[in-house]
Design an enzyme around this catalytic site. Structure first.
Site, PDB file in Angstrom:
ATOM      1  N   MET A 324      34.874 -17.718  28.123  1.00  0.00           N
ATOM      2  CA  MET A 324      33.896 -18.655  27.568  1.00  0.00           C
ATOM      3  C   MET A 324      33.418 -19.638  28.633  1.00  0.00           C
ATOM      4  O   MET A 324      32.211 -19.827  28.823  1.00  0.00           O
ATOM      5  CB  MET A 324      34.493 -19.409  26.379  1.00  0.00           C
ATOM      6  CG  MET A 324      33.566 -20.443  25.764  1.00  0.00           C
ATOM      7  SD  MET A 324      32.001 -19.773  25.144  1.00  0.00           S
ATOM      8  CE  MET A 324      32.499 -19.171  23.540  1.00  0.00           C
ATOM      9  N   VAL A 400      38.149 -25.998  26.054  1.00  0.00           N
ATOM     10  CA  VAL A 400      39.554 -25.585  26.104  1.00  0.00           C
ATOM     11  C   VAL A 400      39.931 -24.937  24.770  1.00  0.00           C
ATOM     12  O   VAL A 400      39.096 -24.764  23.882  1.00  0.00           O
ATOM     13  CB  VAL A 400      40.481 -26.780  26.444  1.00  0.00           C
ATOM     14  CG1 VAL A 400      40.098 -27.380  27.791  1.00  0.00           C
ATOM     15  CG2 VAL A 400      40.448 -27.849  25.354  1.00  0.00           C
ATOM     16  N   SER A 429      34.126 -24.436  17.461  1.00  0.00           N
ATOM     17  CA  SER A 429      33.474 -23.701  16.379  1.00  0.00           C
ATOM     18  C   SER A 429      33.896 -24.206  15.007  1.00  0.00           C
ATOM     19  O   SER A 429      33.227 -23.918  14.015  1.00  0.00           O
ATOM     20  CB  SER A 429      33.777 -22.206  16.504  1.00  0.00           C
ATOM     21  OG  SER A 429      35.168 -21.982  16.537  1.00  0.00           O
ATOM     22  N   HIS A 450      28.177 -26.144  20.367  1.00  0.00           N
ATOM     23  CA  HIS A 450      28.822 -24.885  19.992  1.00  0.00           C
ATOM     24  C   HIS A 450      28.035 -23.695  20.523  1.00  0.00           C
ATOM     25  O   HIS A 450      26.964 -23.364  20.026  1.00  0.00           O
ATOM     26  CB  HIS A 450      28.942 -24.818  18.459  1.00  0.00           C
ATOM     27  CG  HIS A 450      29.549 -23.548  17.965  1.00  0.00           C
ATOM     28  ND1 HIS A 450      29.275 -23.034  16.714  1.00  0.00           N
ATOM     29  CD2 HIS A 450      30.418 -22.674  18.542  1.00  0.00           C
ATOM     30  CE1 HIS A 450      29.944 -21.904  16.555  1.00  0.00           C
ATOM     31  NE2 HIS A 450      30.635 -21.665  17.645  1.00  0.00           N
ATOM     32  N   TYR A 660      19.494 -16.174  15.063  1.00  0.00           N
ATOM     33  CA  TYR A 660      19.956 -16.237  16.449  1.00  0.00           C
ATOM     34  C   TYR A 660      21.473 -16.357  16.576  1.00  0.00           C
ATOM     35  O   TYR A 660      22.042 -15.943  17.575  1.00  0.00           O
ATOM     36  CB  TYR A 660      19.301 -17.425  17.168  1.00  0.00           C
ATOM     37  CG  TYR A 660      17.855 -17.223  17.541  1.00  0.00           C
ATOM     38  CD1 TYR A 660      17.243 -15.980  17.438  1.00  0.00           C
ATOM     39  CD2 TYR A 660      17.081 -18.286  18.013  1.00  0.00           C
ATOM     40  CE1 TYR A 660      15.913 -15.802  17.793  1.00  0.00           C
ATOM     41  CE2 TYR A 660      15.747 -18.117  18.377  1.00  0.00           C
ATOM     42  CZ  TYR A 660      15.175 -16.871  18.266  1.00  0.00           C
ATOM     43  OH  TYR A 660      13.860 -16.696  18.629  1.00  0.00           O
TER      44      TYR A 660
END
Length: 716
Positions: A324, A400, A429, A450, A660
């Protein structure tokens, strides 16, 4: 001056060559009704001037014409067929008038010549592009086909096969590629563009170039041998349907129109195009896809407006490397913002850098980048184990592990290493931004950001406003997300924010079906093939990770116990408790192996069925309509609740978040477009049939009122 209007000016140059310049107010030229009327009047003035020997079309902007004014489409397409046909015929009469001028014509093309812009240049005899030009007919992406003669002229200019590819894919073509197939006659440097087009006209006037032969080809039937034509169109139908499928009728309609028109002259061929255009313009698919385009413009417009309040972001940082963090670093660096990638472990930094390098290598392999550009982007990523490296960062994105205590600790530490006005954003999230803000000394400089995984592919970023987040903070993060090439939507803080909050009721509906013996593979098939999701719920959970799904589901149950609280074990629990985590460990609802291209390949696994049978009993078949209703009703109602509660500001932003962020089927346009198409009253009646299933199936009072008043969420 031969002619002048707010959008078009015509003047006479030396050698009696007229120059028609598209010069609309604003940053770009569009083919709106005013421009079309001006072009018609300008051509009349040109025809009446007996001194004119040739005509060149130019633009005063950085682009030629970006296409039709799509804001006019929904209102126009709602008119009766006769009104729509009249509009199409009048528009085409203008293009025919351009094509029929009694002297040679040329287009000088820079930047975009799309849709109506492309159809304009096709009506001229010669086309000269500069190196910035991009040409195309993107109408099929809007659920329609070209309506100003594109399906008629393009095949006669570049051949049927090339035209079929251009029109059915809707892709922009670079100038060099357009030159290879004959769509343009020359590609020159920008500073030489107008002179090159004028020289081509001089050669035509001097009869060095046969402009009349070129014109006659466009007015006549295609010169294709019968067998070749049959093979070409049969092959095209198979290839196009394999890509477009049954939910997107425009590409197949384009093939059919080009085939039918191939044996006709211009007048008959245009009539075939008109009829198909009108038929497609009336479809729900066209309304949905045009709606998505307009919503996208609306969201980007809001982001641009927010940029006026934004703090400039020249340097960024991401805390937490790995996949990520590496994805965020790649996205920032590749779009020109240098970024520090900070982690506590060297292996994580190595993984993050490798992720960025892998993505860049793929770009180079596809010809979309060069080794030099790759090196420049990688040099924009600075890996570090030391907090001191982030002290000059304007924005810090914390990414993290998804654990509130760890995130809170890291966020508190970060404030001590950055400037007083630095903005800190958490890539979370599920964890409340208001909760995390409690660990901050300056909560007004903090918000959520996010990203969706994989970062480089997913266009959406949710910017989450906490109760203390300042307008400058939100505006700055929105501007940074836009600079990264993402589409940001601003949402207010709540469990799951917007996207996950509406996703988990969908999973709850799926769990309910499985608890009654539903077959997860059969459910996936219905939701993919019939409703149109890219992945069914079981497959999506496997991709997301059953551990992630299990954790997020618990967060949602705690946040909304009345609707999302659990009374027993569900299918997600069964998979998680049996260590079936999805693609990440090779087994979830499905079992995964690696195919010959190195991609995950899924297969149905008897073990999954055995575990579900032990938990819920024998399999039971459900009708497709039942499956769609039981999974989609909870998602739709929760989306409406988010709008009513102000979590998301508008139907447009909600629908863009769904398309999206989750891959909601574009041909359905998003939840609110889907509701309007179905009819709110019809949806309420359907939901009431399932109300016995619990709180997730209870429509809101405001929905009932809207239904009773025959209302809709969109005004057009």
């Amino acid at each position: 001056m031969i002619y002048q209007s707010p959008t078009i000016q015509v003047e006479l140059l030396e050698d009696n060559i007229a120059k028609l310049c598209f010069n609309a107010p604003g940053s770009v030229n569009k083919f709106d009704r005013e421009t079309l009327a001006s072009l018609d009047a300008a051509l009349d003035s040109i025809k009446q001037d007996s001194n004119i020997k040739a005509l060149v079309l130019t633009s005063s902007k950085d682009t030629f014409i970006v296409g039709a004014d799509i804001t006019e489409f929904l209102g126009l397409f709602a008119q009766d067929d006769a009104v729509l046909l009249s509009w199409v015929e009048q528009a085409n009469a203008v293009f025919n008038k351009l094509e029929d001028l009694p002297f040679p014509t040329a287009s000088a093309i820079k930047g975009f010549a799309l849709g109506g812009g492309c159809e304009t240049i096709l009506a001229t005899d010669f086309r000269v592009a500069d190196t910035t030009a991009k040409i195309g007919l993107p109408e099929t992406k809007l659920g329609i086909i070209p309506g100003f003669g594109g399906t008629v002229r393009l095949p006669r200019v570049i051949g049927a096969d090339n035209a079929l590819e251009w029109i059915t894919t809707g892709k922009d073509q670079r100038a060099e590629d357009a030159l290879k197939v004959g769509a343009v006659d020359a590609v020159v440097a920008p500073q030489a563009l107008e002179a090159a087009a004028i020289q081509m006209l001089k050669d035509a006037v001097a009869e060095k170039l046969d402009w009349q032969a070129r014109r006659n080809r466009k007015l006549s039937a295609l010169t294709l041998p019968k067998l070749e034509a049959m093979m070409s169109f049969t092959t095209a139908k198979g290839m196009v349907f394999a890509v477009a499928g049954k939910h997107y009728p425009a590409p197949m309609a384009a093939v059919s129109v080009i085939e039918q028109a191939s044996t006709k002259g211009r007048a008959e061929a245009l009539q075939i195009e008109h009829q198909a255009f009108i038929k497609l313009a009336k479809t729900d698919v066209a309304k949905a896809l045009i709606g998505i385009f307009l919503n996208d413009q609306f969201v980007k417009g809001k982001a641009k407006k927010a940029g006026k309040l934004a703090k400039e972001v020249n340097n960024a940082a991401v805390l937490g490397a790995g996949i990520m963090g590496g994805g965020i670093a790649y996205q920032s660096a590749s779009k020109g913002t240098p970024i520090v990638m900070k982690d506590i472990a060297q292996p994580a930094l190595d993984l993050g850098l490798n992720e960025a390098a892998k993505l860049l290598s793929a770009q180079v392999a596809r010809g979309r980048s060069t080794p030099e550009k790759m090196a420049k982007v990688l040099n924009n990523i600075t890996p570090s184990l030391d907090y001191a490296a982030i002290k000059h960062s304007d924005v810090v994105v914390e990414a993290v592990v998804e654990h509130p205590k760890i995130k809170a600790q890291v966020l508190a530490e970060v404030e001590g290493y950055v400037s007083e006005d630095a903005i800190i954003a958490s890539n979370t999230s599920t964890i409340s931004i208001n909760l995390l803000a409690k660990s901050m000394k300056k909560p007004e400089r903090f918000c959520g950001m996010h990203f969706f995984n994989p970062v480089h592919k997913m266009p959406l970023v949710e910017v989450i406003r906490g109760e203390h987040s300042s307008e400058e903070t939100i505006a700055s993060v929105v501007a940074y997300a836009s600079k990264m090439g993402k589409t940001p939507i601003v949402v207010n803080d709540c469990p799951g924010f917007f996207v996950n909050r509406v996703l988990f009721p969908y999973f709850a509906g799926f769990n309910g079906l499985l608890a009654e013996g539903g077959d997860f593979a059969a459910i996936d098939k219905v939701m993919e093939k019939q409703f149109g999701w890219p992945m069914g719920p079981a497959y999506l959970l496997d991709v997301v990770g059953l551990d992630t799904g299990h954790h997020a589901q618990a967060v949602m149950a705690e946040g909304f116990p009345d609707r999302m609280g659990k009374s027993g074990t569900d299918a997600i629990d069964v998979m998680f408790e049996n260590k079936r985590l999805g693609q990440k460990n090779g087994k979830g609802f499905y079992v995964y192996s690696v195919d010959s291209r190195g991609k995950p390949k899924k297969d149905v696994d008897p073990t999954s069925y055995g575990l579900l049978k032990d938990a819920f009993g024998e399999l039971k078949a459900f009708e497709a309509d039942d499956i769609i209703a039981r999974t989609m009703i909870p998602m739709i109602i929760e989306t409406v609740r988010c709008l009513e509660e102000g979590i998301v500001a508008s139907p447009a932003e909600a629908d863009m978040g769904l398309v999206y962020g989750l891959g909601f089927p574009p041909f359905r346009g998003g939840v609110f477009r889907y509701l309007d198409t179905m009819g709110v009253a019809n949806f309420v009646a359907l939901a009431d049939k399932y109300a016995h299933l619990g709180g997730l199936y209870q429509v809101t009072d405001a929905m009932r009122t809207l239904a009773a008043n025959n209302g809709s969420y969109y005004q057009a």
